[in-house]
Design an enzyme around this catalytic site. Structure first.
Site, PDB file in Angstrom:
ATOM      1  CD  GLU A 260      27.902   8.862 -67.637  1.00  0.00           C
ATOM      2  OE1 GLU A 260      27.074   8.515 -68.491  1.00  0.00           O
ATOM      3  OE2 GLU A 260      27.698   9.751 -66.801  1.00  0.00           O
ATOM      4  CB  CYS A 461      25.039  12.529 -65.786  1.00  0.00           C
ATOM      5  SG  CYS A 461      23.446  12.596 -66.612  1.00  0.00           S
ATOM      6  CG  ASN A 588      25.522  14.804 -71.115  1.00  0.00           C
ATOM      7  OD1 ASN A 588      25.544  14.084 -72.111  1.00  0.00           O
ATOM      8  ND2 ASN A 588      24.949  14.431 -69.981  1.00  0.00           N
ATOM      9  CD  GLU A 589      20.959  13.445 -71.074  1.00  0.00           C
ATOM     10  OE1 GLU A 589      20.850  12.627 -71.994  1.00  0.00           O
ATOM     11  OE2 GLU A 589      20.527  13.239 -69.928  1.00  0.00           O
TER      12      GLU A 589
HETATM   13  O1  AHR Z   1      23.939   6.895 -70.471  1.00  0.00           O
HETATM   14  C1  AHR Z   1      23.506   7.080 -69.164  1.00  0.00           C
HETATM   15  C2  AHR Z   1      23.038   8.507 -68.908  1.00  0.00           C
HETATM   16  O2  AHR Z   1      21.963   8.799 -69.742  1.00  0.00           O
HETATM   17  C3  AHR Z   1      24.028   9.576 -69.221  1.00  0.00           C
HETATM   18  O3  AHR Z   1      24.892   9.826 -68.193  1.00  0.00           O
HETATM   19  C4  AHR Z   1      23.175  10.776 -69.475  1.00  0.00           C
HETATM   20  O4  AHR Z   1      23.760  11.665 -70.371  1.00  0.00           O
HETATM   21  C5  AHR Z   1      21.887  10.179 -69.974  1.00  0.00           C
HETATM   22  O5  AHR Z   1      20.799  10.680 -69.315  1.00  0.00           O
END
Ligand code: AHR
Length: 860
Positions: A260, A461, A588-589
């Site tokens: 990321e 994120c 994503n979550e």
């Molecule tokens: O890994 C860091 C963050 O943690 C990621 O962007 C998110 O998916 C999670 O909350």
């Protein structure tokens, strides 16, 4: 050990839950304003409405999920009532200003369902909500106050199910129930609602609270404390048994990486570009206006009387609309690129310099290009001849004479005048695998060394963005660099998109890993700070078709042949053969709301219909339990999502006490991709402590490799001085890559992976379960070499002399032994290789606080 057992028993007795004997009691629901409403819904009980007992101190049975972390996730004036459907419904204000309410319901006040946040556009804000049930119309009548300045209005709406609501109506104050009352709780007076309930309701809550306390106590266990608790522990012995008859196939893609662009992981990190803000697209808003230097001229300055201005009339491409205008009046004045706090150069290596330029005066002229340090020492130089007033790309190669960590790049017009300049770039020729527009060789090699079977990108994120406009769009990231669309990065900086989908897929190909792109599920990050209720907006339905088409186009781009539209685009961008994409993550979550589900279902259905061979990975929220986890799994089971992405960052105690987390997962349901996890300890350190509890977990992931198909530690990369999130797997600066102990553990599991799991057990001489759960074994077989790989984790502060019984034995007498051991706070530990003699029954010593990998080679 006896002392420890006594303490545990004492704790259990002391904590045994209080039971209320009479049939009914009074329940009081409220939300204290302590901690800004972030504790959530609190409860207290009383037998006489005079003396009240809190159910837990500062214990919230329901927290708000509305809005961004930190500033939001608040609950104000909850109204809790038992609905006509037998469920407890809680309606609350989310803050003082938004015109949204929140709702959640529960059977028992312990497990809560999805939250929803209906927005009432006619209302200024939604304060002090309350509701009642109309038995005639069979609907709930909700009212709230809207305040603007000195004016207070009453609004009402109706709902049958707390999912769809009637249009809000203005009402008179007489529409209010005013049921809230004040209750004295200890020293404080709180405002909330009182009802009579069966004592069973409160007894269940009290029992839940006690078991929650017990659980949290387990999760607070850690190895630092063990060194005191177990200070007198003598070296132990253990017996490992391996049952070769009990084998199962496990995933060949268990170990992967999560990339990321967080902590400067991409620009200024893995992406080898050395010029910061090469496109002059930085904006104040990317740092919320807090950093006044974060503008289109960030990381640039001029010398002498040269002037730098920014223009946007007739740019190279509308996606990249700003460019620099350099005005000089005297020879020698320059535009200087500072890079990412300096430009690191290596002696004897070539660097590609390129830029787009035009001479606004229309003449032909020379720009001399110099790499030099603050003292004026020149490390390399060259020149480009700019021809006239039309954008053109110029490129030269510069050979660096001497290494430096801190050079700058100067562009010096030989003739005074006005020059438009953009996409000013400097790349080492020596990128990973020598790719143009490639990756920093040392960082990429550290990633390759992990032997990842897949690479997840672009987040996290970053994939679903801060607000709908910030959702990552793959089409903006492919093709010519000057035509890509840079974007704000929700971690508070800029994404040049120099690393885009093409670069991610190429990297996967270079290291033999599967690409795993993650696409937003039609909603943005649940913690969005823009767009009102953030994720709750969701992509408008009328735009969903085109959004879904983009996802289908991605699959065609990755896998289509040259007869397809997007396959052709891929080929034109330099990759003729399809990439053979197998997986795609959707979401994503996310908060699992109705809004999410509606969009997820649409995307899932469309992919399944057009590309049934693609494995879609769904999402089950950001925790290892709770509403999103439960609701996400419910959805996965209902529509048969092939795999779901689980995330959890947990304490060492959680990892120690959850080694059976996957043991009872239903093997007939969705597979698991553990997409983000890490052990978080005080100070958010990376050290031997965190890495060893992660090793315990990895042993259990291998044991459950028939249901856990993929896993990736997160986050992966962090640049020193630009770290927004800790811990991370690899730290770096402009010249060095600093791997962590957690990295060493991931690497050992990645390099020594197997595709067949062989049942095994480790039994300590001391049968105490507190000790037993601190030693673990996993045995796998590598299908290619048929090597037997035994991983032993010992997180005890003493060594364990371990006897292994291998009933089926056709191994060479000499095995490889790798030991990772040290002090818990060590941040750098190097795995030590040695030789281990093996016979059908042999012993090996597991040092205190260690991971041992034994690799036994088969006789040919
Ligand atoms: O890994 C860091 C963050 O943690 C990621 O962007 C998110 O998916 C999670 O909350």
């Amino acid at each position: 050990m006896k002392k420890l057992l006594f303490l545990l028993c004492f704790f259990t007795i002391k904590l045994s839950a209080q039971t209320i004997k009479q049939d009914s009691v009074y329940l009081f629901s409220y939300c204290s304003l302590k901690n800004d409403g972030k504790i959530g819904l609190q409860l207290a009980w009383s037998t006489d409405k005079n003396t009240w007992n809190s159910i837990g101190s500062d214990f919230g049975v329901l927290g708000s999920d509305y809005g961004t972390w930190g500033a939001q996730k608040r609950m104000l004036s909850p109204f809790l009532w038992l609905g006509a459907d037998g469920l407890w419904h809680c309606v609350f204000s989310v803050n003082e200003k938004d015109n949204a309410l929140a709702h959640a319901s529960s059977v028992d006040l312990i497990a809560w369902g999805r939250q929803s946040y209906p927005v009432f556009t006619g209302s200024e804000n939604c304060l002090l909500p309350e509701f009642t049930y109309d038995t005639k119309t069979k609907q709930y009548l909700i009212s709230w106050l809207s305040k603007k300045g000195d004016m207070t209005e009453v609004f009402t709406t109706t709902t049958k199910d707390f999912r769809s609501y009637g249009k809000e109506q203005k009402a008179s104050l007489s529409a209010r129930l005013n049921l809230r009352t004040e209750v004295k709780l200890g020293e404080k007076t709180e405002t909330g609602l009182v009802y009579k309930v069966s004592s069973a309701v409160v007894n269940k809550l009290l029992k839940h609270l006690e078991s929650e306390k017990e659980r949290q106590k387990l999760y607070r266990e850690n190895l630092y404390e063990d060194t005191l608790k177990l200070a007198n522990l003598k070296p132990l012995s253990a017996q490992v048994t391996v049952d070769f008859q009990k084998r199962k196939s496990i995933s060949s893609t268990l170990m992967g990486i999560f990339f990321e662009d967080l902590n400067y992981a991409a620009d200024g990190g893995l992406y080898a570009e050395l010029i910061q803000n090469r496109d002059f697209e930085y904006k104040l808003s990317e740092k919320g206006g807090n950093d006044k230097s974060w503008t289109a001229t960030k990381a640039w300055h001029t010398t002498g009387q040269a002037k730098l201005t920014i223009d946007s009339i007739r740019p190279i491409h509308y996606n990249n609309s700003h460019f620099a205008v350099l005005t000089t009046t005297q020879k020698g004045d320059a535009l200087v690129a500072e890079g990412y706090e300096g430009i690191a150069l290596k002696a004897g290596e070539a660097y590609y310099f390129s830029l787009f330029a035009k001479n606004i005066t229309g003449k032909n002229s020379k720009l001399s290009i110099q790499l030099k340090d603050a003292s004026g020492k020149v490390f390399a130089e060259g020149a480009v001849n700019v021809k006239g007033n039309v954008w053109q790309k110029y490129e030269i190669s510069l050979l660096v004479k001497e290494s430096t960590a801190n050079a700058e790049l100067s562009i010096v017009p030989e003739t005074a005048g006005q020059y438009a300049l953009d996409m000013i770039s400097l790349f080492p020729k020596n990128t990973f695998k020598g790719r143009r527009n490639g990756l920093r060789a040392d960082i990429a090699q550290a990633l390759a060394d992990l032997h990842p079977r897949f690479v997840r990108f672009p987040g996290g994120c970053v994939a679903h963005g801060n607000g709908l406009d910030n959702i990552y769009k793959w089409k903006n990231t492919i093709g010519k660099l000057e035509e890509r669309k840079p974007m704000f990065n929700l971690w508070g900086y800029h994404q040049s998109m120099g690393i885009g989908y093409g670069e991610y897929f190429d990297f996967c190909e270079d290291i033999g890993a599967q690409p795993l792109p993650v696409i937003a599920a039609g909603v943005c990050c649940q913690n969005s700070s823009v767009g009102g209720a953030g994720q709750q907006g969701g992509i408008p339905m009328e735009q969903m078709d085109s959004y879904i088409q983009d996802i289908l186009d991605l699959i065609e781009w990755a896998n289509g042949d040259l007869t397809t539209k997007w396959g052709k685009v891929r080929a034109m961008n330099g990759h003729i053969k399809p990439y053979n994409l197998k997986y795609i993550g959707i979401g994503n979550e996310d908060l699992i709301t109705d809004l999410f589900e509606e969009r997820f279902r649409m995307i899932f259905k469309a992919i399944k219909a057009k590309y049934p061979e693609i494995i879609v990975i769904g999402t089950v929220g950001p925790w290892s339990e709770g509403t999103d986890y439960v609701e996400g799994w419910k959805l996965a089971n209902e529509i048969n999502i092939p795999m779901v992405d689980e995330h959890y960052y947990q304490s060492p105690g959680w990892f120690i006490n959850n080694q059976d987390y996957y043991d009872n997962y239903d093997r007939s349901k969705s597979k698991v991709y553990l997409g983000e996890y890490a052990a978080h300890i005080g100070g958010r350190a990376n050290n031997l402590h965190t890495s060893l509890v992660e090793a315990l977990h990895l042993n259990s992931l291998e044991r459950n490799g028939d249901v856990v198909s993929m896993s990736s530690y997160a986050p992966l990369l962090a640049k020193e001085g630009h770290t927004q999130w800790k811990p991370d797997l690899i730290f770096f600066n402009n010249t060095e890559v600093k791997t962590t102990v957690d990295y060493e553990v991931q690497k050992l599991y990645g390099v020594h992976a197997g595709e067949s799991y062989i049942a095994s057990q480790v039994e300590l001489s001391d049968k105490d379960s507190y000790l037993q759960k601190r030693v673990s074994v996993s045995v796998v077989e590598d299908s290619k070499t048929k090597d037997l790989i035994i991983k032993l984790v010992n997180v005890l502060p003493t060594s364990v002399d371990t006897k292994l019984n291998l009933k089926e034995f056709d191994f060479l007498p000499e095995a490889l032994k790798i030991t990772l051991a040290g002090k818990l706070k060590d941040t750098k530990v190097t795995p030590m290789e040695s030789k281990q003699s093996v016979v059908p029954s042999f012993s090996t010593n597991l040092p205190a606080h260690s991971l041992t990998v034994l690799r036994l080679h088969r006789k040919k």
